[in-house]
Design a protein around this motif. Structure first.
Motif, PDB file in Angstrom:
ATOM      1  N   HIS A  50       0.820  -1.218   0.000  1.00 49.45           N
ATOM      2  CA  HIS A  50       0.000   0.000   0.000  1.00 49.45           C
ATOM      3  C   HIS A  50       0.856   1.272   0.000  1.00 49.45           C
ATOM      4  O   HIS A  50       0.645   2.172   0.813  1.00 49.45           O
ATOM      5  CB  HIS A  50      -0.966  -0.007   1.188  1.00 49.45           C
ATOM      6  N   ASP A  51       1.851   1.319  -0.889  1.00 46.65           N
ATOM      7  CA  ASP A  51       2.745   2.484  -1.034  1.00 46.65           C
ATOM      8  C   ASP A  51       3.588   2.760   0.217  1.00 46.65           C
ATOM      9  O   ASP A  51       4.020   3.882   0.439  1.00 46.65           O
ATOM     10  CB  ASP A  51       1.959   3.743  -1.402  1.00 46.65           C
ATOM     11  N   LYS A  52       3.815   1.741   1.023  1.00 44.32           N
ATOM     12  CA  LYS A  52       4.631   1.878   2.227  1.00 44.32           C
ATOM     13  C   LYS A  52       5.772   0.865   2.189  1.00 44.32           C
ATOM     14  O   LYS A  52       5.582  -0.279   1.785  1.00 44.32           O
ATOM     15  CB  LYS A  52       3.812   1.615   3.496  1.00 44.32           C
ATOM     16  N   LEU A  53       6.961   1.290   2.605  1.00 44.66           N
ATOM     17  CA  LEU A  53       8.105   0.402   2.778  1.00 44.66           C
ATOM     18  C   LEU A  53       8.230   0.130   4.270  1.00 44.66           C
ATOM     19  O   LEU A  53       8.323   1.067   5.073  1.00 44.66           O
ATOM     20  CB  LEU A  53       9.383   1.065   2.255  1.00 44.66           C
ATOM     21  N   ILE A  54       8.237  -1.141   4.653  1.00 45.53           N
ATOM     22  CA  ILE A  54       8.329  -1.530   6.057  1.00 45.53           C
ATOM     23  C   ILE A  54       9.605  -2.343   6.247  1.00 45.53           C
ATOM     24  O   ILE A  54       9.852  -3.309   5.517  1.00 45.53           O
ATOM     25  CB  ILE A  54       7.102  -2.360   6.476  1.00 45.53           C
ATOM     26  N   VAL A  55      10.419  -1.918   7.224  1.00 42.62           N
ATOM     27  CA  VAL A  55      11.643  -2.636   7.577  1.00 42.62           C
ATOM     28  C   VAL A  55      11.672  -2.825   9.090  1.00 42.62           C
ATOM     29  O   VAL A  55      11.124  -2.016   9.840  1.00 42.62           O
ATOM     30  CB  VAL A  55      12.915  -1.884   7.100  1.00 42.62           C
ATOM     31  N   ARG A  56      12.329  -3.899   9.544  1.00 43.68           N
ATOM     32  CA  ARG A  56      12.368  -4.157  10.979  1.00 43.68           C
ATOM     33  C   ARG A  56      13.590  -4.991  11.346  1.00 43.68           C
ATOM     34  O   ARG A  56      14.240  -5.597  10.496  1.00 43.68           O
ATOM     35  CB  ARG A  56      11.106  -4.866  11.449  1.00 43.68           C
ATOM     36  N   ASN A  57      13.873  -4.984  12.634  1.00 39.94           N
ATOM     37  CA  ASN A  57      14.828  -5.904  13.228  1.00 39.94           C
ATOM     38  C   ASN A  57      14.251  -6.344  14.569  1.00 39.94           C
ATOM     39  O   ASN A  57      13.070  -6.118  14.834  1.00 39.94           O
ATOM     40  CB  ASN A  57      16.227  -5.275  13.339  1.00 39.94           C
ATOM     41  N   ALA A  58      15.042  -6.933  15.443  1.00 39.35           N
ATOM     42  CA  ALA A  58      14.538  -7.422  16.728  1.00 39.35           C
ATOM     43  C   ALA A  58      14.182  -6.290  17.687  1.00 39.35           C
ATOM     44  O   ALA A  58      13.440  -6.493  18.640  1.00 39.35           O
ATOM     45  CB  ALA A  58      15.562  -8.346  17.368  1.00 39.35           C
ATOM     46  N   GLU A  59      14.682  -5.082  17.441  1.00 37.96           N
ATOM     47  CA  GLU A  59      14.498  -3.954  18.355  1.00 37.96           C
ATOM     48  C   GLU A  59      13.473  -2.913  17.883  1.00 37.96           C
ATOM     49  O   GLU A  59      12.841  -2.266  18.701  1.00 37.96           O
ATOM     50  CB  GLU A  59      15.843  -3.234  18.553  1.00 37.96           C
ATOM     51  N   GLU A  60      13.367  -2.713  16.581  1.00 37.27           N
ATOM     52  CA  GLU A  60      12.519  -1.632  16.092  1.00 37.27           C
ATOM     53  C   GLU A  60      11.914  -1.962  14.727  1.00 37.27           C
ATOM     54  O   GLU A  60      12.345  -2.896  14.053  1.00 37.27           O
ATOM     55  CB  GLU A  60      13.297  -0.320  16.011  1.00 37.27           C
TER      56      GLU A  60
END
Length: 76
Positions: A50-60
């Protein structure tokens, strides 16, 4: 890594939390852009929805509005 097929681009999330946009060409590596998305290490895949880039790791986790970024670059 995500392949943006319509544009011939790859979106890569590095281990260090940087997002890199590169041209998907076999003959050379052409970086189109780079930014620090999250702190610390990550081995997770980036997601576009939906036109969003989502990135993550174990903390954030971080979410970036790609539509707004496209509108800014296409103002001229």
């Amino acid at each position: 890594m995500l392949r943006l097929a319509d544009d011939g681009l790859l979106l890569v999330l590095t281990e260090q939390g940087e997002v890199v946009l590169v041209e998907a060409q076999s003959e050379q590596h052409m970086e189109r852009g780079r930014f620090k998305a999250i702190e610390g290490k990550t081995w997770n895949h980036p997601v576009i929805a939906h036109d969003k880039l989502i990135v993550r790791n174990a903390e954030e986790i971080a979410c970036f509005n790609l539509k707004a970024a496209t509108e800014l670059t296409n103002r001229d």
